[in-house]
Design an enzyme around this catalytic site. Structure first.
Site, PDB file in Angstrom:
ATOM      1  N   LYS A   1      -6.555   1.965  -8.054  1.00 53.60           N
ATOM      2  CA  LYS A   1      -5.732   0.806  -8.377  1.00 53.60           C
ATOM      3  C   LYS A   1      -5.441   0.738  -9.870  1.00 53.60           C
ATOM      4  CE  LYS A   1      -7.835  -1.720  -4.578  1.00 53.60           C
ATOM      5  NZ  LYS A   1      -9.223  -1.641  -4.245  1.00 53.60           N
TER       6      LYS A   1
ATOM      7  N   ASP B   1       0.005   2.545   5.275  1.00 51.43           N
ATOM      8  CA  ASP B   1      -0.225   2.171   6.668  1.00 51.43           C
ATOM      9  C   ASP B   1      -0.700   0.742   6.881  1.00 51.43           C
ATOM     10  OD1 ASP B   1      -2.693   3.308   5.388  1.00 51.43           O
ATOM     11  OD2 ASP B   1      -3.589   2.631   7.255  1.00 51.43           O
ATOM     12  N   CYS B   2      -0.569  -0.141   5.924  1.00 51.07           N
ATOM     13  CA  CYS B   2      -1.061  -1.512   6.086  1.00 51.07           C
ATOM     14  C   CYS B   2      -0.128  -2.343   6.965  1.00 51.07           C
ATOM     15  CB  CYS B   2      -1.187  -2.167   4.715  1.00 51.07           C
ATOM     16  SG  CYS B   2      -1.626  -3.911   4.787  1.00 51.07           S
TER      17      CYS B   2
ATOM     18  N   LYS C   1       0.827  -1.205   0.000  1.00 54.08           N
ATOM     19  CA  LYS C   1       0.000   0.000   0.000  1.00 54.08           C
ATOM     20  C   LYS C   1       0.866   1.262   0.000  1.00 54.08           C
ATOM     21  CE  LYS C   1      -3.713   2.277   2.612  1.00 54.08           C
ATOM     22  NZ  LYS C   1      -4.588   2.196   3.817  1.00 54.08           N
TER      23      LYS C   1
ATOM     24  N   VAL D   1      -3.549  -5.955  -1.061  1.00 51.66           N
ATOM     25  CA  VAL D   1      -2.112  -6.051  -0.801  1.00 51.66           C
ATOM     26  C   VAL D   1      -1.932  -6.669   0.591  1.00 51.66           C
ATOM     27  CG1 VAL D   1      -1.380  -4.134  -2.256  1.00 51.66           C
ATOM     28  CG2 VAL D   1      -2.150  -3.661   0.063  1.00 51.66           C
TER      29      VAL D   1
END
Length: 262
Positions: free
Chosen positions: A97, A69-70, A58, A110
């Site tokens: 995307k 922030d994933c 991400k 992701v």
């Protein structure tokens, strides 16, 4: 799309290892994707990545050309970093995307990584596959310890989303943190004892999100009565690999906003 290339000098590391063994004979590496690790009294073949692993993660929503922030993306990147593998990080704008990404990840999720010419989704699958393909250094967590701290993330989310102070969500999180505090006190400093393992690389990013999101939205922090949790977090957050792969605090705050406000 932005691409960040990170490629340690794998070749020089292999050459140095061979030179220091003083075996008295020479050999050719069988192919560019494998190295041969030769040790006194034992011969073993070990997979060594020479071409960068392609991994989609991400992208930041607050700063250009930055990781987003994933926590599951960070888990995968931490695994790659701790195994000292070169990689090509492809930042994906999940709000827009690109077509090339949807072709390799039809669900638009992701992380995904390319291993053996196949794109693999899901951080559980990816990290297990990396452990199997690149077993050195080992990061596996014994099955009886793999679930330690595993309920902290879900109880954190429950408390973060809560609008009712009396619904028990805060206490549920405290119960999990207390249990983890006791475990680390007896078994730490990491979940598997003295060395970091896959369980730490999964839990660490989630605790990072907990600290930032609850601090911002609830004015809440881990209490001093949980010293081993605080020490664990400090240790994990100060690892070079963690600093290199962590999200910006602003991204964490923005990322959790929909959960807070609906």
């Amino acid at each position: 799309m932005s691409t960040l290339r990170i490629q340690p000098s794998t070749t020089s590391a292999i050459s140095s290892t061979i030179k220091n063994l003083h075996l008295g004979f020479s050999f050719r590496l069988p192919c560019k994707n494998y190295g041969v690790s030769k040790r006194p009294r034992n011969l073993s073949v070990m997979a060594v990545a020479t071409d960068p692993l392609e991994v989609c993660v991400k992208a930041s929503s607050t700063s250009p050309n930055r990781l987003g922030d994933c926590p599951f993306c960070q888990r995968v990147l931490l695994t790659i970093e701790e195994k000292h593998l070169p990689y090509d990080m492809k930042l994906v704008d999940l709000g827009n995307k690109p077509e090339w990404f949807l072709k390799i990840s039809p669900e638009g999720k992701v992380p995904v990584i390319k291993l053996d010419e196949k794109w693999l989704p899901d951080s559980d699958v990816i990290t297990q596959s990396l452990e199997e393909k690149y077993p050195d250094p080992p990061l596996g967590t014994p099955p009886e310890k793999a679930s330690v701290g595993s309920k902290i993330f879900s109880t954190f989310i429950g408390f973060l989303k809560s609008k009712d102070p009396s619904d028990g969500s805060q206490q549920a999180l405290l119960n999990e943190l207390n249990s983890f505090n006791d475990y680390i006190k007896e078994n730490g400093p990491f979940i598997n004892g003295g060395k970091v393992s896959a369980a730490d690389l999964s839990l660490g990013p989630k605790l990072y999100h907990l600290e930032i999101a609850l601090g911002h939205y609830k004015n809440w922090s881990v209490a001093d009565s949980l010293p081993h949790v605080k020490s664990y977090m400090k240790t994990i957050f100060s690892m070079d690999s963690f600093i290199k792969t962590r999200a910006l605090p602003d991204d964490v705050i923005v990322g959790w906003r929909p959960k807070v406000f609906g």
